[in-house]
Design an enzyme around this catalytic site. Structure first.
Site, PDB file in Angstrom:
ATOM      1  N   SER A 129      10.360 -27.181  -9.058  1.00 34.77           N
ATOM      2  CA  SER A 129      10.934 -26.576  -7.849  1.00 34.77           C
ATOM      3  C   SER A 129      10.302 -25.214  -7.627  1.00 34.77           C
ATOM      4  O   SER A 129       9.737 -24.628  -8.560  1.00 34.77           O
ATOM      5  CB  SER A 129      12.449 -26.406  -8.053  1.00 34.77           C
ATOM      6  N   TYR A 153      20.421 -23.919 -11.672  1.00 34.46           N
ATOM      7  CA  TYR A 153      19.294 -24.729 -11.180  1.00 34.46           C
ATOM      8  C   TYR A 153      17.961 -24.050 -11.488  1.00 34.46           C
ATOM      9  O   TYR A 153      17.031 -24.678 -11.997  1.00 34.46           O
ATOM     10  CB  TYR A 153      19.468 -24.929  -9.679  1.00 34.46           C
TER      11      TYR A 153
HETATM   12  P1  NAP Z   1      18.988 -35.939  -3.956  1.00 34.59           P
HETATM   13  O1  NAP Z   1      18.783 -36.381  -2.551  1.00 34.59           O
HETATM   14  O2  NAP Z   1      20.257 -35.245  -4.333  1.00 34.59           O
HETATM   15  O3  NAP Z   1      18.760 -37.193  -4.956  1.00 34.59           O
HETATM   16  C1  NAP Z   1      18.910 -36.961  -6.318  1.00 34.59           C
HETATM   17  C2  NAP Z   1      18.887 -38.315  -6.989  1.00 34.59           C
HETATM   18  O4  NAP Z   1      19.106 -38.137  -8.398  1.00 34.59           O
HETATM   19  C3  NAP Z   1      20.000 -39.234  -6.480  1.00 34.59           C
HETATM   20  O5  NAP Z   1      19.519 -40.557  -6.377  1.00 34.59           O
HETATM   21  C4  NAP Z   1      21.040 -39.116  -7.579  1.00 34.59           C
HETATM   22  O6  NAP Z   1      21.845 -40.260  -7.702  1.00 34.59           O
HETATM   23  C5  NAP Z   1      20.138 -39.029  -8.799  1.00 34.59           C
HETATM   24  N1  NAP Z   1      20.876 -38.528  -9.964  1.00 34.59           N
HETATM   25  C6  NAP Z   1      21.576 -37.375 -10.060  1.00 34.59           C
HETATM   26  N2  NAP Z   1      22.122 -37.274 -11.278  1.00 34.59           N
HETATM   27  C7  NAP Z   1      21.755 -38.394 -11.973  1.00 34.59           C
HETATM   28  C8  NAP Z   1      22.010 -38.871 -13.293  1.00 34.59           C
HETATM   29  N3  NAP Z   1      22.767 -38.188 -14.152  1.00 34.59           N
HETATM   30  N4  NAP Z   1      21.479 -40.063 -13.652  1.00 34.59           N
HETATM   31  C9  NAP Z   1      20.735 -40.779 -12.788  1.00 34.59           C
HETATM   32  N5  NAP Z   1      20.450 -40.384 -11.513  1.00 34.59           N
HETATM   33  C10 NAP Z   1      20.966 -39.198 -11.129  1.00 34.59           C
HETATM   34  O7  NAP Z   1      17.824 -34.955  -4.375  1.00 34.59           O
HETATM   35  P2  NAP Z   1      16.331 -34.801  -3.827  1.00 34.59           P
HETATM   36  O8  NAP Z   1      16.310 -33.724  -2.795  1.00 34.59           O
HETATM   37  O9  NAP Z   1      15.741 -36.141  -3.536  1.00 34.59           O
HETATM   38  O10 NAP Z   1      15.670 -34.175  -5.138  1.00 34.59           O
HETATM   39  C11 NAP Z   1      15.056 -35.001  -6.099  1.00 34.59           C
HETATM   40  C12 NAP Z   1      14.465 -34.048  -7.130  1.00 34.59           C
HETATM   41  O11 NAP Z   1      13.644 -33.081  -6.461  1.00 34.59           O
HETATM   42  C13 NAP Z   1      15.533 -33.241  -7.879  1.00 34.59           C
HETATM   43  O12 NAP Z   1      15.109 -33.045  -9.210  1.00 34.59           O
HETATM   44  C14 NAP Z   1      15.524 -31.896  -7.143  1.00 34.59           C
HETATM   45  O13 NAP Z   1      15.961 -30.833  -7.974  1.00 34.59           O
HETATM   46  C15 NAP Z   1      14.072 -31.761  -6.817  1.00 34.59           C
HETATM   47  N6  NAP Z   1      13.739 -30.870  -5.707  1.00 34.59           N
HETATM   48  C16 NAP Z   1      14.313 -31.061  -4.481  1.00 34.59           C
HETATM   49  C17 NAP Z   1      13.904 -30.218  -3.432  1.00 34.59           C
HETATM   50  C18 NAP Z   1      14.455 -30.333  -2.040  1.00 34.59           C
HETATM   51  O14 NAP Z   1      14.254 -29.380  -1.253  1.00 34.59           O
HETATM   52  N7  NAP Z   1      15.135 -31.421  -1.681  1.00 34.59           N
HETATM   53  C19 NAP Z   1      12.946 -29.243  -3.641  1.00 34.59           C
HETATM   54  C20 NAP Z   1      12.432 -29.076  -4.932  1.00 34.59           C
HETATM   55  C21 NAP Z   1      12.830 -29.915  -5.942  1.00 34.59           C
HETATM   56  P3  NAP Z   1      23.320 -40.244  -7.044  1.00 34.59           P
HETATM   57  O15 NAP Z   1      23.135 -40.233  -5.568  1.00 34.59           O
HETATM   58  O16 NAP Z   1      23.946 -41.499  -7.548  1.00 34.59           O
HETATM   59  O17 NAP Z   1      24.006 -38.991  -7.536  1.00 34.59           O
HETATM   60  C1  GCO Z   2      18.352 -24.178  -2.652  1.00 33.17           C
HETATM   61  C2  GCO Z   2      17.566 -25.449  -2.504  1.00 33.17           C
HETATM   62  C3  GCO Z   2      16.308 -25.381  -3.351  1.00 33.17           C
HETATM   63  C4  GCO Z   2      15.519 -26.645  -3.165  1.00 33.17           C
HETATM   64  C5  GCO Z   2      14.273 -26.636  -3.984  1.00 33.17           C
HETATM   65  C6  GCO Z   2      13.317 -25.587  -3.568  1.00 33.17           C
HETATM   66  O1  GCO Z   2      19.584 -24.250  -2.644  1.00 33.17           O
HETATM   67  O2  GCO Z   2      17.698 -23.132  -2.771  1.00 33.17           O
HETATM   68  O3  GCO Z   2      18.336 -26.574  -2.848  1.00 33.17           O
HETATM   69  O4  GCO Z   2      16.636 -25.184  -4.674  1.00 33.17           O
HETATM   70  O5  GCO Z   2      16.259 -27.738  -3.548  1.00 33.17           O
HETATM   71  O6  GCO Z   2      14.528 -26.646  -5.335  1.00 33.17           O
HETATM   72  O7  GCO Z   2      12.099 -25.814  -4.234  1.00 33.17           O
END
Ligand code: NAP
Ligand code: GCO
Length: 267
Positions: free
Chosen positions: A147, A160
């Protein structure tokens, strides 16, 4: 001699954790388009079935598993089942993650631990389960979804940021410890991506105006937009492919330039 086939994933078995939707689903569909067989897990039967339906609608016969990535017994059993049913895992994406946006002094220790458990302990648990098979097979790719918070902090995301900072160093340590077995472990650091996880930061206000954080991110991003899961597909396929066999311990930020930019200057 360069061969574009090095960017393909034909014959490879990929496990993407937490990939019923969101970033994981986006990455897994790109892997499938590049030739990989897709395995994914989610935390309950309902979400797994939802994921299987979504993959089928995308023309992908995925293998879905119910597994809480924080539970080492469940993870070991899932990896064993995949190795028996599908084959040794060539590519692992530690994608499953949660966030709890709470001011640190108001956050309970159990909430802090819950975020660390999914976002840092689980990538350790799943990587530990998958690496022996990669060693036996003579190659492997591990991609940890880090992230911008692997580099920066902000209000309310202490757990986080601590987890994602740790995940950056876990990435570098897996690289250091297992690179000699032809295993490459890299990270992808997405910027702000439009998924359910960030939906609260993009909600329209009562008067219909944009959420202040939404406007903030657009002003902080040279690309002047939020990212979407599709923006991560090419970088993920690259890091999962033979084209990146000498890239190891690297965190590839896919953020539209946010980390390079001080932010739009006042007009
Ligand atoms: P999301 O929409 O919240 O999806 C997260 C997924 O992880 C969901 O399918 C959730 O399943 C699953 N999950 C959570 N806890 C779990 C567990 N204990 N065991 C198995 N599955 C689990 O998140 P996203 O935005 O796609 O993010 C995916 C990854 O990218 C995460 O690691 C997040 O930190 C990272 N990320 C996101 C962003 C962003 O801006 N969106 C940016 C940087 C990094 P359930 O729905 O069943 O809970
Ligand atoms: C927040 C956001 C971010 C993104 C991502 C950025 O609350 O600041 O959720 O943490 O998910 O991780 O890279």
């Amino acid at each position: 001699m360069f061969d574009s086939k090095d960017f393909r994933l034909d014959g490879k078995v990929a496990l993407v954790t937490g990939a019923s939707y969101g970033i994981g689903f986006g990455i897994a569909t790109a892997f499938a388009a590049a030739g990989a067989t897709i395995c994914f897990n989610d935390i309950n039967e309902e979400k797994k079935e939802m994921g299987l339906k979504a993959y089928k609608e995308a023309g992908i016969e995925a293998h879905g598993y119910v597994c809480n990535v924080c539970d080492e017994e469940q993870v070991q059993a899932m990896v064993k089942q995949i190795e028996e049913e599908v084959g040794t895992i060539d590519i692992l994406v530690n994608n499953a993650g949660i966030i709890k946006r709470i001011p640190m002094t108001e956050m309970s220790a159990s909430d802090f631990r819950a975020v660390i458990d999914v976002d840092l302990n689980a990538p350790f648990i799943v990587s530990k389960a998958v690496i022996p098979g990669m060693i036996k097979k003579g190659h492997g790719k591990i991609i940890n979804i880090c992230s911008m918070m692997s580099e920066l902090g902000r209000e309310t995301v202490s757990a986080y940021a601590a987890a994602k900072g740790g995940l950056k160093m876990l990435t570098r340590n897996i690289c250091s410890e297992y690179g000699k077995y032809n295993i490459q472990c890299n990270g992808i650091g997405p910027g702000y991506i439009a998924t359910p996880q960030t939906a609260p930061l993009r909600e329209r206000q009562a008067d219909g105006s944009r959420h202040p954080f939404d406007s903030f991110i657009v002003a902080k991003t040279p690309a002047e937009r939020w990212g979407n899961p599709e923006d991560l597909q090419g970088p993920a396929v690259f890091l999962a492919s033979d084209a990146s066999n000498f890239v190891n311990g690297h965190i590839l930020y896919v953020d539209g330039g946010i980390l390079a930019y001080i932010g739009k200057q006042p007009e």
